[in-house]
Design a protein around this motif. Sequence first.
Motif, PDB file in Angstrom:
ATOM      1  N   SER A   1       0.841  -1.190   0.000  1.00  0.00           N
ATOM      2  CA  SER A   1       0.000   0.000   0.000  1.00  0.00           C
ATOM      3  C   SER A   1       0.879   1.243   0.000  1.00  0.00           C
ATOM      4  O   SER A   1       1.914   1.278   0.669  1.00  0.00           O
ATOM      5  N   VAL A   2       0.478   2.252  -0.765  1.00  0.00           N
ATOM      6  CA  VAL A   2       1.094   3.578  -0.690  1.00  0.00           C
ATOM      7  C   VAL A   2       0.052   4.508  -0.086  1.00  0.00           C
ATOM      8  O   VAL A   2      -1.125   4.469  -0.446  1.00  0.00           O
ATOM      9  N   ASN A   3       0.503   5.356   0.874  1.00  0.00           N
ATOM     10  CA  ASN A   3      -0.444   6.111   1.695  1.00  0.00           C
ATOM     11  C   ASN A   3      -0.001   7.559   1.847  1.00  0.00           C
ATOM     12  O   ASN A   3       1.192   7.828   2.015  1.00  0.00           O
ATOM     13  N   ILE A   4      -0.971   8.448   1.805  1.00  0.00           N
ATOM     14  CA  ILE A   4      -0.719   9.852   2.087  1.00  0.00           C
ATOM     15  C   ILE A   4      -1.813  10.363   3.016  1.00  0.00           C
ATOM     16  O   ILE A   4      -2.834   9.699   3.218  1.00  0.00           O
ATOM     17  N   GLY A   5      -1.601  11.536   3.581  1.00  0.00           N
ATOM     18  CA  GLY A   5      -2.594  12.130   4.468  1.00  0.00           C
ATOM     19  C   GLY A   5      -2.761  13.603   4.192  1.00  0.00           C
ATOM     20  O   GLY A   5      -1.882  14.253   3.626  1.00  0.00           O
ATOM     21  N   ASP A   6      -3.912  14.108   4.618  1.00  0.00           N
ATOM     22  CA  ASP A   6      -4.200  15.527   4.517  1.00  0.00           C
ATOM     23  C   ASP A   6      -3.994  16.179   5.878  1.00  0.00           C
ATOM     24  O   ASP A   6      -4.025  15.509   6.918  1.00  0.00           O
ATOM     25  N   LYS A   7      -3.815  17.460   5.884  1.00  0.00           N
ATOM     26  CA  LYS A   7      -3.755  18.238   7.116  1.00  0.00           C
ATOM     27  C   LYS A   7      -5.136  18.171   7.770  1.00  0.00           C
ATOM     28  O   LYS A   7      -6.149  18.386   7.104  1.00  0.00           O
TER      29      LYS A   7
ATOM     30  N   VAL B   1       7.201  13.027   1.188  1.00  0.00           N
ATOM     31  CA  VAL B   1       6.421  12.437   0.109  1.00  0.00           C
ATOM     32  C   VAL B   1       5.536  13.536  -0.472  1.00  0.00           C
ATOM     33  O   VAL B   1       4.812  14.214   0.275  1.00  0.00           O
ATOM     34  N   VAL B   2       5.603  13.733  -1.775  1.00  0.00           N
ATOM     35  CA  VAL B   2       4.818  14.778  -2.428  1.00  0.00           C
ATOM     36  C   VAL B   2       3.326  14.546  -2.167  1.00  0.00           C
ATOM     37  O   VAL B   2       2.846  13.410  -2.224  1.00  0.00           O
ATOM     38  N   ASN B   3       2.621  15.617  -1.837  1.00  0.00           N
ATOM     39  CA  ASN B   3       1.177  15.630  -1.555  1.00  0.00           C
ATOM     40  C   ASN B   3       0.793  14.961  -0.239  1.00  0.00           C
ATOM     41  O   ASN B   3      -0.377  14.679   0.001  1.00  0.00           O
ATOM     42  N   ASP B   4       1.763  14.721   0.634  1.00  0.00           N
ATOM     43  CA  ASP B   4       1.492  14.176   1.955  1.00  0.00           C
ATOM     44  C   ASP B   4       1.691  15.288   2.985  1.00  0.00           C
ATOM     45  O   ASP B   4       2.723  15.965   2.965  1.00  0.00           O
ATOM     46  N   ALA B   5       0.722  15.462   3.866  1.00  0.00           N
ATOM     47  CA  ALA B   5       0.812  16.518   4.876  1.00  0.00           C
ATOM     48  C   ALA B   5       1.871  16.173   5.924  1.00  0.00           C
ATOM     49  O   ALA B   5       1.802  15.123   6.559  1.00  0.00           O
TER      50      ALA B   5
END
Length: 182
Positions: A5-11, A41-45
């Motif tokens: 899984s690749v994961n990002i988060g928002d503020k 990571v680009v686009n990760d808060a």
Amino acid sequence: MKVVSVNIGDKKTIDYKGKKVVTGIFKFPIKQPIFLGKEDVVNDAVIDRRYHGGVDKAVYAYSENHYEYWKQLYPNLDWRFGMFGENLTISNLDETTICVGDTYKVGEVIIEVTKPRQPCFKLGLVFGTQNILKQFWNSTKSGIYFKVNQTGSVLVNDELVLIKKVENSPTIAEVYESKKIY
């Protein structure tokens, strides 16, 4: 080892003990590749750069295999990858065998092992209890921070290929054990 899984988060701003807390720990899986930059990571808060992001903590990885252990302790949570704030969920990531300085190629990226994660109260926000902190510290399931030696994209099913094994370097579990606060 393979990326599952690749994961990002928002503020996100939440209320904690009557105070507003801004965090980026609430990560979620995405279907697109993620781009690993030199410091994050680009686009990760990344909210508090004293503790997250930067050259030595550009990307955080956690083992898919650890999830079953935590699911038994917290069966009522809505489980999904990214719950530990990790950008990469990886099969068979083992802190007891991976050493500081080991280097891997994954996707277009070359990453180097730097340190274990030291959890803060924000992990307790995800789990709904601060009890998780002591439990996390009392395990070897810290996850691993990497620095990015060559930037690029990573996606699900990319394999981690060991390209440099460092001799006489401590494992991530050994470093983590030496830093315990509980």
